[in-house]
Design a protein around this motif. Structure first.
Motif, short mmCIF file in Angstrom:
data_model
loop_
_atom_site.label_atom_id
_atom_site.label_comp_id
_atom_site.label_asym_id
_atom_site.label_seq_id
_atom_site.Cartn_x
_atom_site.Cartn_y
_atom_site.Cartn_z
N ALA A 53 0.86 -1.17 0.00
CA ALA A 53 0.00 0.00 0.00
C ALA A 53 0.90 1.22 0.00
O ALA A 53 1.74 1.36 0.87
CB ALA A 53 -0.91 0.00 1.22
N ASP A 72 1.05 5.10 -2.59
CA ASP A 72 0.82 5.70 -3.89
C ASP A 72 1.48 7.08 -3.89
O ASP A 72 1.34 7.82 -2.92
CB ASP A 72 -0.70 5.82 -4.10
CG ASP A 72 -1.08 6.34 -5.46
OD1 ASP A 72 -1.63 5.57 -6.26
OD2 ASP A 72 -0.83 7.55 -5.74
N ASP A 95 0.97 8.80 2.84
CA ASP A 95 1.28 7.45 3.32
C ASP A 95 0.40 7.01 4.49
O ASP A 95 0.07 5.82 4.60
CB ASP A 95 2.75 7.36 3.75
CG ASP A 95 3.69 7.16 2.55
OD1 ASP A 95 3.19 6.80 1.47
OD2 ASP A 95 4.90 7.37 2.72
N ARG A 155 -3.67 -1.72 4.65
CA ARG A 155 -2.91 -2.77 5.32
C ARG A 155 -3.24 -2.86 6.81
O ARG A 155 -3.55 -3.94 7.32
CB ARG A 155 -1.42 -2.53 5.12
CG ARG A 155 -0.59 -3.69 5.60
CD ARG A 155 0.90 -3.50 5.36
NE ARG A 155 1.57 -4.45 6.24
CZ ARG A 155 1.94 -4.17 7.48
NH1 ARG A 155 1.76 -2.96 7.97
NH2 ARG A 155 2.49 -5.08 8.24
N GLY A 173 14.20 -6.55 -1.44
CA GLY A 173 13.37 -7.25 -2.43
C GLY A 173 13.22 -8.75 -2.16
O GLY A 173 12.45 -9.42 -2.84
N GLU A 208 2.99 -10.96 2.98
CA GLU A 208 3.36 -9.84 2.10
C GLU A 208 4.87 -9.67 2.10
O GLU A 208 5.52 -9.87 3.11
CB GLU A 208 2.71 -8.54 2.59
CG GLU A 208 2.96 -8.30 4.07
CD GLU A 208 2.65 -6.90 4.58
OE1 GLU A 208 2.41 -6.00 3.77
OE2 GLU A 208 2.68 -6.73 5.80
N GLY A 231 7.98 -1.88 -0.08
CA GLY A 231 6.82 -1.07 -0.39
C GLY A 231 6.54 -1.04 -1.89
O GLY A 231 6.84 -2.00 -2.62
N SER A 232 5.97 0.08 -2.35
CA SER A 232 5.51 0.19 -3.74
C SER A 232 6.63 0.46 -4.73
O SER A 232 6.43 0.35 -5.93
CB SER A 232 4.46 1.30 -3.84
OG SER A 232 3.40 1.06 -2.95
N PHE A 274 8.34 3.23 -5.98
CA PHE A 274 7.92 4.17 -7.04
C PHE A 274 8.97 4.29 -8.15
O PHE A 274 8.64 4.49 -9.31
CB PHE A 274 7.69 5.56 -6.44
CG PHE A 274 6.68 5.59 -5.32
CD1 PHE A 274 5.56 4.76 -5.34
CD2 PHE A 274 6.85 6.46 -4.25
CE1 PHE A 274 4.63 4.79 -4.31
CE2 PHE A 274 5.92 6.50 -3.22
CZ PHE A 274 4.82 5.67 -3.25
N ASN A 307 11.97 -7.32 -7.99
CA ASN A 307 12.39 -8.64 -7.55
C ASN A 307 11.18 -9.37 -6.94
O ASN A 307 10.64 -8.91 -5.94
CB ASN A 307 13.51 -8.50 -6.51
CG ASN A 307 14.17 -9.82 -6.17
OD1 ASN A 307 13.65 -10.88 -6.53
ND2 ASN A 307 15.30 -9.76 -5.50
#
Ligand code: NAD
Ligand code: MN
Length: 363
Positions: free
Chosen positions: A76, A78, A83, A91, A260, A278, A282-283, A285, A294
């Motif tokens: 999660a 974006d 954040d 999450r 990763g 999970e 993170g995302s 960017f 990875n």
């Protein structure tokens, strides 16, 4: 044949790349071993959902998860949304709503991975960090008043409960007991935080009495960072509060070679609700949408997921396939200094799974 219902929540950024890769690997295992099947359901919750609906996931979204056997979650986060909104809206909403109070983070230096610690042999670093996942510094207790005024004030209260500490200590001592070393390190900061952390220490002493075969020691969180770097072999199972373990486990992931690779499970040890697995990253960017992420962290999550479902043989086949692939430097992604793509790593792992299946059928 057993069929497992798995919820897939890719979320944002590279979550949308690594979760489909994880699903491919799980499906390949099911097809090859022919011992169980999966029924996947995908949920499009996250930043895009927020832009459409003003929330990261529907208010009644948890209800769609109750009947699942496990959840595979991406990330999660974006670039266009704060954040704290993405984290709390998705999450943490799932972790808290499903009371996944134990966050488990294994760390090892996998074959072929070059960790940054030059004097650390791969066998010196084999840790599991247990993170308290329901209260402490991330309890959400606090407030903010007089916004924008000179007397603006804000608090984030670290709320700890006896029930919360007892259950995470029991989980950590049990996990330590199940590992060969049978050793637990309890992380604290009771020199500076003289209320909740002192209670944390006292309850650790009480619960330790229930596990006479487990040896344990206590370390201040700041000293623990130095110990992880200088004396990695003295650590095995580690238990810490929500914030402390969050930080220590990113350090652990870096010491094992890359963010990763590292997986985590958000576990409801009482199995009232599905547990959620999970990658810890993170995302990302900077690399999202390029096919460069990875996927190994997600594959290791799939190993934890299979183990949680009791499918130990499938878990072992997958872990061996992962280790065969990491041992080959031509299959390293950018974070490991290589140039392989998410798709290439995924195909290589699936290839090893299929090979394994062939060998088994011949034997
Ligand atoms: P990040 O993990 O997204 O990225 C840190 C660095 O590691 C980046 O350079 C990234 O490219 C690299 N990296 C991470 N995973 C990788 C992978 N699988 N393969 C290759 N390289 C990888 O952390 P960040 O930059 O601090 O956070 C970005 C966003 O993700 C933020 O919005 C943050 O809140 C969110 N986030 C979410 C979670 C979660 O959902 N559990 C965890 C951490 C961060
Ligand atoms: Mn973190």
């Amino acid at each position: 044949m057993k069929s497992y219902k798995i919820a897939c929540i890719p979320g944002d950024g590279i979550g949308k790349e690594v979760i489909p890769a994880g699903q491919t690997v799980l499906q390949t295992l099911a097809d090859t071993l022919e011992q169980f099947s999966f029924e996947f359901s995908a949920f499009d919750w996250g930043g895009d959902y927020y832009r459409q609906h003003g929330v990261m996931m529907p208010d009644d979204g948890l209800e769609a998860l109750y009947d699942k056997d496990a959840i595979l979650f991406g990330s999660a986060g974006d670039p266009q949304i704060a954040d704290h909104i993405t984290l709390w809206g998705l999450r943490l909403k799932i972790c808290q709503g499903l009371d996944q109070y134990a966050n488990v983070r294994p760390t090892r230096i996998l074959p072929g991975i070059d960790g940054p610690l030059k004097r650390c042999r791969p066998e010196d670093l084999d840790w599991v960090i247990v993170r308290e996942n329901s209260e402490g510094e991330y309890s959400g207790v606090g407030g903010r008043v007089h916004q924008g005024q000179p007397l603006e004030a804000a608090t984030d209260v670290s709320m700890m409960t006896r029930a919360g500490i007892e259950r995470i200590m029991r989980f950590a001592f049990s996990l330590a007991q199940s590992r060969p070393r049978k050793h637990l390190t309890v992380i604290t900061k009771s020199n500076a935080q003289r209320h909740a952390m002192v209670m944390w220490d006292e309850i650790a002493v009480e619960i330790a009495r229930e596990y006479p075969d487990v040896t344990w020691d206590k370390e201040l969180v700041d000293a623990a960072t130095a110990r992880m770097v200088n004396k990695p072999a003295t650590l095995d199972t580690i238990v810490a509060t929500n914030l402390h373990a969050d930080i220590l486990s990113d350090l652990a992931a870096a010491l094992a070679g890359s963010l990763g690779i590292a997986p985590t499970g958000n576990i409801d040890p009482e199995r009232r609700y599905p547990s959620m697995f999970e990658p810890i990253h993170g995302s990302a960017f900077d690399i999202m949408g390029k096919g460069l992420a990875n996927p190994i962290g997600t594959f290791w999550c799939a190993v934890m997921l299979l183990s949680h479902l009791g499918e130990e043989q499938a878990a072992t086949v997958l872990m061996e396939s992962i280790e065969t692939v990491t041992a080959d430097a031509t299959l390293h992604t950018g974070d490991l200094g290589g140039s392989a793509t998410t798709a290439q790593v995924t195909e290589a792992v699936c290839g090893h799974i299929r090979n394994h299946g062939k060998i088994q059928k011949v034997a």
